[in-house]
Design an enzyme around this catalytic site. Structure first.
Site, PDB file in Angstrom:
ATOM      1  N   ASN A   1     -13.041  -1.040   3.148  1.00 11.65           N
ATOM      2  CA  ASN A   1     -13.032  -2.441   2.723  1.00 11.65           C
ATOM      3  C   ASN A   1     -14.406  -2.840   2.201  1.00 11.65           C
ATOM      4  OD1 ASN A   1     -11.497  -4.874   2.470  1.00 11.65           O
ATOM      5  ND2 ASN A   1     -12.712  -5.758   4.129  1.00 11.65           N
TER       6      ASN A   1
ATOM      7  N   SER B   1      11.506 -14.868  -3.630  1.00 11.35           N
ATOM      8  CA  SER B   1      12.464 -14.611  -2.541  1.00 11.35           C
ATOM      9  C   SER B   1      13.824 -15.270  -2.766  1.00 11.35           C
ATOM     10  CB  SER B   1      11.867 -15.057  -1.205  1.00 11.35           C
ATOM     11  OG  SER B   1      10.774 -14.240  -0.884  1.00 11.35           O
TER      12      SER B   1
ATOM     13  N   ALA C   1      -8.677  -4.927   4.096  1.00 11.04           N
ATOM     14  CA  ALA C   1      -8.583  -5.217   5.536  1.00 11.04           C
ATOM     15  C   ALA C   1      -8.123  -6.655   5.763  1.00 11.04           C
ATOM     16  CB  ALA C   1      -9.934  -4.963   6.210  1.00 11.04           C
TER      17      ALA C   1
ATOM     18  N   ASP D   1       7.063  -6.689   7.156  1.00  9.59           N
ATOM     19  CA  ASP D   1       6.185  -6.060   6.150  1.00  9.59           C
ATOM     20  C   ASP D   1       5.941  -4.580   6.453  1.00  9.59           C
ATOM     21  OD1 ASP D   1       5.837  -8.317   4.572  1.00  9.59           O
ATOM     22  OD2 ASP D   1       4.140  -9.037   5.751  1.00  9.59           O
TER      23      ASP D   1
ATOM     24  N   LYS E   1       1.822 -17.785   8.178  1.00  9.26           N
ATOM     25  CA  LYS E   1       2.299 -16.606   8.919  1.00  9.26           C
ATOM     26  C   LYS E   1       1.729 -16.494  10.339  1.00  9.26           C
ATOM     27  CE  LYS E   1       3.391 -13.380   5.176  1.00  9.26           C
ATOM     28  NZ  LYS E   1       3.209 -11.986   4.757  1.00  9.26           N
TER      29      LYS E   1
HETATM   30  P1  ATR Z   1      -3.776 -10.251   1.771  1.00  7.54           P
HETATM   31  O1  ATR Z   1      -2.998 -11.093   2.727  1.00  7.54           O
HETATM   32  O2  ATR Z   1      -3.102 -10.035   0.452  1.00  7.54           O
HETATM   33  O3  ATR Z   1      -4.199  -8.964   2.402  1.00  7.54           O
HETATM   34  P2  ATR Z   1      -6.427 -11.303   2.167  1.00  7.54           P
HETATM   35  O4  ATR Z   1      -6.150 -11.386   3.633  1.00  7.54           O
HETATM   36  O5  ATR Z   1      -7.106 -12.454   1.512  1.00  7.54           O
HETATM   37  O6  ATR Z   1      -5.075 -11.089   1.375  1.00  7.54           O
HETATM   38  O7  ATR Z   1      -7.246  -9.958   1.888  1.00  7.54           O
HETATM   39  C1  ATR Z   1      -7.762  -9.673   0.631  1.00  7.54           C
HETATM   40  C2  ATR Z   1      -8.325  -8.250   0.606  1.00  7.54           C
HETATM   41  O8  ATR Z   1      -8.787  -7.994  -0.731  1.00  7.54           O
HETATM   42  C3  ATR Z   1      -9.535  -8.057   1.520  1.00  7.54           C
HETATM   43  O9  ATR Z   1      -9.568  -6.716   1.955  1.00  7.54           O
HETATM   44  C4  ATR Z   1     -10.697  -8.344   0.555  1.00  7.54           C
HETATM   45  O10 ATR Z   1     -11.935  -7.747   0.917  1.00  7.54           O
HETATM   46  P3  ATR Z   1     -12.986  -8.534   1.876  1.00  7.54           P
HETATM   47  O11 ATR Z   1     -12.439  -8.392   3.270  1.00  7.54           O
HETATM   48  O12 ATR Z   1     -14.280  -7.833   1.672  1.00  7.54           O
HETATM   49  O13 ATR Z   1     -13.004  -9.972   1.395  1.00  7.54           O
HETATM   50  C5  ATR Z   1     -10.175  -7.689  -0.704  1.00  7.54           C
HETATM   51  N1  ATR Z   1     -10.847  -8.216  -1.907  1.00  7.54           N
HETATM   52  C6  ATR Z   1     -10.638  -9.414  -2.492  1.00  7.54           C
HETATM   53  N2  ATR Z   1     -11.429  -9.547  -3.585  1.00  7.54           N
HETATM   54  C7  ATR Z   1     -12.150  -8.397  -3.676  1.00  7.54           C
HETATM   55  C8  ATR Z   1     -13.149  -7.911  -4.584  1.00  7.54           C
HETATM   56  N3  ATR Z   1     -13.556  -8.643  -5.639  1.00  7.54           N
HETATM   57  N4  ATR Z   1     -13.664  -6.692  -4.368  1.00  7.54           N
HETATM   58  C9  ATR Z   1     -13.253  -5.941  -3.307  1.00  7.54           C
HETATM   59  N5  ATR Z   1     -12.322  -6.334  -2.419  1.00  7.54           N
HETATM   60  C10 ATR Z   1     -11.775  -7.551  -2.592  1.00  7.54           C
END
Ligand code: ATR
Length: 285
Positions: free
Chosen positions: A156, A21, A132, A106, A70
């Site tokens: 998800n 940023s 999600a 966003d 946030k």
């Molecule tokens: P962000 O703020 O970037 O959205 P987050 O809130 O940590 O980060 O969300 C990560 C997302 O990536 C979630 O949808 C997560 O799925 P889960 O809700 O089942 O945890 C998904 N994610 C992370 N690692 C994953 C994996 N190995 N396979 C599938 N989905 C994954």
């Protein structure tokens, strides 16, 4: 040049060293010759209230807010925009005459990137959104605000989280929840957005799509990942003849909206993208 009238902008987060940023915003400020500077501030969760008190005391004009603040930052603001309240996260604070106003840019960022970078004047009636988490919340909010989007498939790994998100944001039957494992079999989608961590550094060899059967040449695939700039999912899209964009546009457009909130001026977005790219190259070197 920094002088006695220079106003301060910045970003708070923990960690903060990786942020692009400052590069983006200082490039835009320099291009427009505005009397502001933009600095990173490392703020640990236990110091958040003091950081916000400091923002008031030092009359800092504006801050971006990143992980992990946030949600927590909302407790220290005087007003929160409707958008930020529904999304449940603030990524931009504007100091208006001592009142701290919270926004979320966003949702604007993703829609603007789909339209400008993805060339989608109108979004398609059926959209798939993968993930999600926090990013998906803002994107789902943004998609629901587009009247032309009739159905959103929210997929998800943890289906419960997608259900909770869909319930929170409403959507009057426009959101259909499912498991990420179903993504290969979905049909007739004009836009697929990946907001999962799959494909993102250090998981750059992974993709949310095992079998790319749902990809076709009349669709756009938008990955919110920008490290790496081309993900496995984007390569799968290319192989299927689909168009694809990475998350750099969303990053730049959300920043551009914050910039406009603080300064009242629209920044040169391409200069922000170029500055972010240079920053990535420097970080990778
Ligand atoms: P962000 O703020 O970037 O959205 P987050 O809130 O940590 O980060 O969300 C990560 C997302 O990536 C979630 O949808 C997560 O799925 P889960 O809700 O089942 O945890 C998904 N994610 C992370 N690692 C994953 C994996 N190995 N396979 C599938 N989905 C994954």
């Amino acid at each position: 040049m920094i002088s006695g009238t220079t106003q301060v902008l910045g970003v708070i987060g923990d960690p903060i060293a990786h942020t692009s940023s400052p590069a983006m915003h200082n490039a835009a400020l320099a291009a427009l010759g505005l009397d502001f500077l933009y600095s990173p501030f490392h703020v640990e969760p236990a110091e958040l209230s003091q950081a916000l008190a400091g923002m008031r005391a030092l009359e800092i004009a504006g801050l971006n807010v990143t992980v992990p603040h946030k949600q927590a930052v909302m407790d220290y603001l005087d007003e929160i925009s409707e958008e930020a309240r529904v999304i449940g996260a603030v990524n931009t604070i504007c100091n208006r005459d001592g009142r701290l106003l919270g926004y979320n840019t966003d949702a604007f960022g993703i829609i603007q990137s789909l339209r400008v970078d993805g060339g989608m004047e109108e979004l398609p009636p059926r959209v798939a959104l993968l993930g999600a988490g926090g990013a998906a919340r803002a994107i789902l909010y943004a998609l629901l605000a587009q009247e032309e989007v009739e159905e959103i498939l929210l997929l998800n790994r943890t289906v419960d989280k997608a259900e909770t998100l869909a319930d929170d944001l409403g959507g009057e039957g426009r959101v259909v929840v499912g498991s990420l494992a179903e993504v290969g079999g979905i049909e007739d989608i004009g836009l697929l957005i990946n907001s999962t961590a799959l494909g993102m550094h250090p998981h750059e060899e992974t993709s949310p799509l095992e079998a790319p059967a749902c990809l076709h040449e009349r669709m756009l695939v938008a990955d919110i990942v920008y490290n790496p700039l081309q993900t496995v999912l984007m390569r799968q899209a290319e192989d299927a003849g689909a168009r694809s964009i990475n998350g750099l546009g969303m990053l730049a457009w959300q920043g551009a909206r914050s910039f406009e909130i603080w300064t009242g001026v629209q920044p040169p977005v391409m200069a922000m993208v170029d500055a972010a790219l240079e920053q990535f190259e420097r970080a990778g070197a």
